[in-house]
Design a protein around this motif. Sequence first.
Motif, short mmCIF file in Angstrom:
data_model
loop_
_atom_site.label_atom_id
_atom_site.label_comp_id
_atom_site.label_asym_id
_atom_site.label_seq_id
_atom_site.Cartn_x
_atom_site.Cartn_y
_atom_site.Cartn_z
N HIS A 16 0.63 -1.20 0.09
CA HIS A 16 0.25 -0.02 0.02
C HIS A 16 0.91 1.33 0.09
O HIS A 16 0.56 2.19 -0.70
CB HIS A 16 -0.95 0.08 1.22
N TYR A 17 1.99 1.03 0.94
CA TYR A 17 2.87 2.33 0.72
C TYR A 17 3.60 2.69 -0.68
O TYR A 17 3.49 3.81 -1.03
CB TYR A 17 3.91 2.12 1.74
N TYR A 18 4.00 1.48 -1.32
CA TYR A 18 4.73 1.70 -2.46
C TYR A 18 3.73 2.10 -3.42
O TYR A 18 4.05 2.70 -4.57
CB TYR A 18 5.36 0.63 -3.02
N ILE A 19 2.32 1.85 -3.54
CA ILE A 19 1.38 1.93 -4.34
C ILE A 19 0.98 3.67 -4.11
O ILE A 19 0.85 4.63 -5.07
CB ILE A 19 0.18 1.29 -4.40
N SER A 20 0.72 3.90 -2.91
CA SER A 20 0.19 5.29 -2.47
C SER A 20 1.08 6.40 -2.77
O SER A 20 1.00 7.46 -3.34
CB SER A 20 -0.39 5.29 -1.26
N ALA A 21 2.48 6.22 -2.08
CA ALA A 21 3.35 7.14 -2.01
C ALA A 21 4.21 7.29 -3.36
O ALA A 21 4.68 8.15 -3.74
CB ALA A 21 4.42 6.93 -0.81
N TRP A 22 4.58 6.16 -3.84
CA TRP A 22 5.71 6.05 -4.93
C TRP A 22 4.87 5.88 -6.28
O TRP A 22 5.54 5.82 -7.21
CB TRP A 22 6.51 4.70 -4.69
#
Length: 380
Positions: A42-48
């Motif tokens: 979720h972090y790599y999708i949302s932030a990156w």
Amino acid sequence: MSTLDNTSLKLPKENPGAEDFLPLLGTDYVELYVGNAKQAAHYYISAWGFQPLAYAGLETGLKDRVSYVLQQDKIRLVLTSPLKSGGPINKHIDAHGDGVKVIALWVDDATHSYNETTARGAKAYMKPNRVKDENGEVVFSGIHTYGETVHVFVERTNYQGVFLPGYVKWDPRYKAPSVGLKYIDHMVGNVGWNEMDKWCKFYEEVMGFAQLISFDDKDISTEYTALMSKVMSNGNGRIKFPINEPAEGRKKSQIEEYIEFYNGAGVQHIALATDNIIETVTALRNRGVEFLTVPPSYYEDVLDRVGEIDENLAPLKELSILIDRDEEGYLLQIFTKPILDRPTMFIEIIQRKGAKSFGKGNFKALFEAIEREQESRGTL
């Protein structure tokens, strides 16, 4: 279907000193062992801005692990977590925290790659292994490198599936727009005291790489800390591995801090390329990614040092993007703060405007910025 072409390529040789006997066609994927793959994804999708691609877990027959695969242009990340206590993934996370376990390299012939490297002294990680499903077959093999990092050779010429056998398409409702990341420019390994030359020799003798450039403690030092680095590259230039080691300084260097918290050698940072660093970094900052900053004084004479550039200086200054030039052109680069709880791995964003180098002119400003962060952590 992968964005990597599943065809053998005759790539021009950019590094004439490299024997290139494998050869390597590119980075296939990077696998991180993480404590919670679902939340990390979720972090790599949302932030990156990575896009969901594939999944493997209990639903696909795995009993010990779960993996989420993300992609942005030619960059593929695999995030893997254990499903039970004990076992090698748990031990890796306990020792190192979240971190890179596998740097997978795309090859025409994984068996040949294994035979060539192990015959030259590489320690075997995975013997050639042919895996099939309804979409074709992939051949894997692998060798150990520095620390607990491994290279897996991936031969996917005869595979048409979403990622690899055993994975299914992952298509959740939530997706975030891309931030314009294109490919992995280079990946940097940190090794212990007096180990740089050993691992550079490994890449030269075992994998046919050649040294592109080297930096000593006179190049990479501040008032307090220093390190040394050599950049190893394969023949076509698609794979570049700078190797860092600590050097004597008055205080603890970033390499020493990394090795202390990572508990040994490992991947320090992944450099991701973009065609528009201002747009990419603006998008990342707006999504909460934190970057190192440099004092405004850096920009007072930077154009005297690097000459004319295409970009306006004002947005580069606003974003703390660094500029450097070599004989081939110039580059723009910026570094995140550590993206994990431990002060270990971070990400570099780089845009090359002809330059083939790695930002030597920025080292002092960069390392002073890192030292400010170390001081705030109490680890300088």
